[in-house]
Design an enzyme around this catalytic site. Structure first.
Site, PDB file in Angstrom:
ATOM      1  N   HIS A  39     -59.964 -15.944 -63.214  1.00  0.00           N
ATOM      2  CA  HIS A  39     -60.909 -15.399 -64.195  1.00  0.00           C
ATOM      3  C   HIS A  39     -62.310 -16.002 -64.138  1.00  0.00           C
ATOM      4  O   HIS A  39     -63.200 -15.555 -64.846  1.00  0.00           O
ATOM      5  CB  HIS A  39     -60.374 -15.591 -65.623  1.00  0.00           C
ATOM      6  CG  HIS A  39     -60.511 -17.000 -66.123  1.00  0.00           C
ATOM      7  ND1 HIS A  39     -59.681 -18.010 -65.726  1.00  0.00           N
ATOM      8  CD2 HIS A  39     -61.397 -17.558 -66.969  1.00  0.00           C
ATOM      9  CE1 HIS A  39     -60.045 -19.138 -66.325  1.00  0.00           C
ATOM     10  NE2 HIS A  39     -61.087 -18.900 -67.079  1.00  0.00           N
TER      11      HIS A  39
HETATM   12  C1  UD1 Z   1     -63.985 -18.169 -71.472  1.00  0.00           C
HETATM   13  C2  UD1 Z   1     -64.590 -19.539 -71.167  1.00  0.00           C
HETATM   14  C3  UD1 Z   1     -63.852 -20.189 -70.017  1.00  0.00           C
HETATM   15  C4  UD1 Z   1     -62.368 -20.205 -70.274  1.00  0.00           C
HETATM   16  C5  UD1 Z   1     -61.888 -18.787 -70.564  1.00  0.00           C
HETATM   17  C6  UD1 Z   1     -60.421 -18.704 -70.844  1.00  0.00           C
HETATM   18  C7  UD1 Z   1     -67.018 -19.776 -71.551  1.00  0.00           C
HETATM   19  C8  UD1 Z   1     -68.327 -19.882 -70.899  1.00  0.00           C
HETATM   20  N1  UD1 Z   1     -65.988 -19.420 -70.770  1.00  0.00           N
HETATM   21  O1  UD1 Z   1     -64.198 -17.342 -70.341  1.00  0.00           O
HETATM   22  O2  UD1 Z   1     -64.323 -21.513 -69.867  1.00  0.00           O
HETATM   23  O3  UD1 Z   1     -61.723 -20.704 -69.131  1.00  0.00           O
HETATM   24  O4  UD1 Z   1     -62.602 -18.315 -71.703  1.00  0.00           O
HETATM   25  O5  UD1 Z   1     -60.032 -17.380 -71.014  1.00  0.00           O
HETATM   26  O6  UD1 Z   1     -66.910 -20.014 -72.733  1.00  0.00           O
HETATM   27  N2  UD1 Z   1     -62.450 -10.201 -73.414  1.00  0.00           N
HETATM   28  C9  UD1 Z   1     -61.526  -9.375 -73.978  1.00  0.00           C
HETATM   29  N3  UD1 Z   1     -60.823  -9.838 -75.056  1.00  0.00           N
HETATM   30  C10 UD1 Z   1     -61.009 -11.075 -75.577  1.00  0.00           C
HETATM   31  C11 UD1 Z   1     -61.962 -11.910 -74.989  1.00  0.00           C
HETATM   32  C12 UD1 Z   1     -62.660 -11.471 -73.906  1.00  0.00           C
HETATM   33  O7  UD1 Z   1     -61.322  -8.260 -73.531  1.00  0.00           O
HETATM   34  O8  UD1 Z   1     -60.324 -11.433 -76.554  1.00  0.00           O
HETATM   35  C13 UD1 Z   1     -63.187  -9.727 -72.238  1.00  0.00           C
HETATM   36  C14 UD1 Z   1     -64.542  -9.203 -72.547  1.00  0.00           C
HETATM   37  O9  UD1 Z   1     -64.750  -8.127 -71.746  1.00  0.00           O
HETATM   38  C15 UD1 Z   1     -65.470 -10.306 -72.145  1.00  0.00           C
HETATM   39  C16 UD1 Z   1     -64.704 -10.967 -71.013  1.00  0.00           C
HETATM   40  O10 UD1 Z   1     -63.337 -10.806 -71.328  1.00  0.00           O
HETATM   41  O11 UD1 Z   1     -66.701  -9.823 -71.792  1.00  0.00           O
HETATM   42  C17 UD1 Z   1     -64.996 -12.428 -70.836  1.00  0.00           C
HETATM   43  O12 UD1 Z   1     -64.790 -13.149 -72.056  1.00  0.00           O
HETATM   44  P1  UD1 Z   1     -65.700 -14.434 -72.374  1.00  0.00           P
HETATM   45  O13 UD1 Z   1     -65.311 -15.005 -73.687  1.00  0.00           O
HETATM   46  O14 UD1 Z   1     -67.136 -14.096 -72.173  1.00  0.00           O
HETATM   47  O15 UD1 Z   1     -65.376 -15.440 -71.229  1.00  0.00           O
HETATM   48  P2  UD1 Z   1     -64.049 -15.773 -70.423  1.00  0.00           P
HETATM   49  O16 UD1 Z   1     -64.182 -15.237 -69.067  1.00  0.00           O
HETATM   50  O17 UD1 Z   1     -62.832 -15.395 -71.218  1.00  0.00           O
END
Ligand code: UD1
Length: 364
Positions: free
Chosen positions: A211
């Site tokens: 991820h």
């Molecule tokens: C975040 C953390 C990362 C951690 C990871 C665990 C930061 C910079 N990154 O990354 O360190 O390893 O979480 O998962 O804080 N999304 C959903 N549902 C959710 C949450 C996210 O669909 O409940 C999707 C959204 O499209 C979003 C993408 O996942 O844009 C990324 O989520 P985001 O919170 O930006 O970062 P992670 O890649 O999850």
């Protein structure tokens, strides 16, 4: 800080890897009648699979506050955390803000607390990948620089903090709260059967997670890693992170290899069970490098660096990058070799949060 009769603590959790670290911390704090801890959920992760499921499984109390920040670019997300947390702190003052790990919620809340004059305690301080292209590395550096109380999981973290000029008496090596949760729930995985309906032989598969933006934001990378995995000699179980799912869907990436079994993000207990029974785990997660070390399961990490070197020096982890030829070769070599020996790092013993709370009781 003075020894107050009541200490109001705002414990912040926002994203999936925070929840398993927050659970033991809240439990340990509640053992001290002086402490009034509250759980602030920023809402960085909000899906049932990424958030809600963990609250039920980990006996986490319902958050006292939900800031609802959701997804966005680095700045949008961090900015929303800051605006909402500032509002919250204004309405409900705290004597100490406890932030965890290295996600955007950790950064945003530590900046707000520092500017509001509220001391910050950072759980999992001092980890450094020395790779500033990772958003998490920026989050770690800024959070540590604003924290008065630094709780570390390993002695390399203490060394980094000392080298950065933090006073020795601000650094407290208490161990790994994520491993507190692993030890608490190890036995609960016995009746889990996440593979039952999938036709994958229990104990004879590779478990993959992926991820990191550096690995998945370019669809070509996702394609080439999946191509390498499709040639692996064992079935591949792949709980796909929403970030990766989004990239794959947009780019029209279809997983045609029947040996790759894609499943939704797993809950904590199912994922622990999947790790325990895997022949080999391949990941770019930080936490999974640590969990496999404790479980003694071989781990190959799709990165060129790690902020958790103890998982290599003491544990089962190896860094392999993302070159498809190398991935396949490393899988074959690892499967052919004897299971690597692992030494559980010091203080990864299930009692880190109790030590952490005892430190706070002494200094707050
Ligand atoms: C975040 C953390 C990362 C951690 C990871 C665990 C930061 C910079 N990154 O990354 O360190 O390893 O979480 O998962 O804080 N999304 C959903 N549902 C959710 C949450 C996210 O669909 O409940 C999707 C959204 O499209 C979003 C993408 O996942 O844009 C990324 O989520 P985001 O919170 O930006 O970062 P992670 O890649 O999850």
């Amino acid at each position: 800080m003075s020894h107050a009769s009541e200490v109001r603590l705002a414990v912040v959790a926002g994203a999936r890897p925070n929840f398993m670290k927050a659970a033991p911390v809240l439990r340990a704090l509640k053992a001290y009648p002086r402490f009034s801890p509250r759980l602030v959920h920023t809402g960085q992760h909000y899906d049932e699979q990424m958030s809600g499921a963990f609250f039920a499984e980990l006996d986490l109390p319902k958050p006292d506050v939900f800031l609802g920040v959701g997804s966005g670019s680095q700045a949008e997300q961090t900015g929303r955390v800051m605006v909402e947390f500032e509002r919250h702190l204004g309405e409900s003052p705290a004597d100490l803000v406890v932030v965890i790990g290295d996600v955007n919620s950790t950064l945003g809340c530590s900046v707000v607390a520092a500017k509001a004059g509220v001391p910050v305690a950072h759980v999992e301080a001092g980890l450094r990948s020395f790779d500033r292209s990772m958003p998490e590395e920026i989050n770690r550096i800024v959070t540590d620089s604003l924290s008065q109380i630094l709780f570390t999981t390993s002695t390399d973290a203490d060394e980094h903090l000392l080298a950065e000029g933090h006073p020795p008496d601000s650094i407290h090596f208490v161990g790994n709260t994520m491993i507190d949760t692993l030890e608490r729930h190890r036995a609960d995985t016995a009746d889990r059967a996440p593979l039952a309906a999938l036709g994958v032989p229990d104990g004879d598969y590779l478990l993959v997670t992926l991820h990191r933006p550096a690995n998945v934001d370019d669809p070509q990378n996702v394609r080439s890693i999946l191509d390498a995995l499709a040639s692996a000699p064992l079935p591949v179980v792949f709980p796909m992170h929403p970030r990766t799912r989004k990239v794959a869907d947009r780019a029209g990436i279809k997983i045609v290899a029947s040996s790759i079994v894609v499943i939704p993000p797993a809950g904590y207990l199912d994922f622990l069970r999947l790790q325990r029974h895997a022949r080999l785990v391949l990941t770019d997660s930080g936490g999974i490098q640590e969990e496999t070390t404790v479980l003694g399961v071989p781990c190959l990490t799709f990165r060129d660096n790690t902020e958790r070197p103890v998982t290599i020096t003491s544990g089962t982890n190896r860094l392999i990058g993302t070159d498809p030829g190398r991935i396949l070769a490393e899988i074959q070599t690892t499967l052919a070799a004897a299971t690597p020996t692992t030494q559980v790092p010091p203080l990864w013993d299930g009692h880190a949060a109790e030590r952490l709370a005892a430190v706070l009781d002494r200094i707050c």
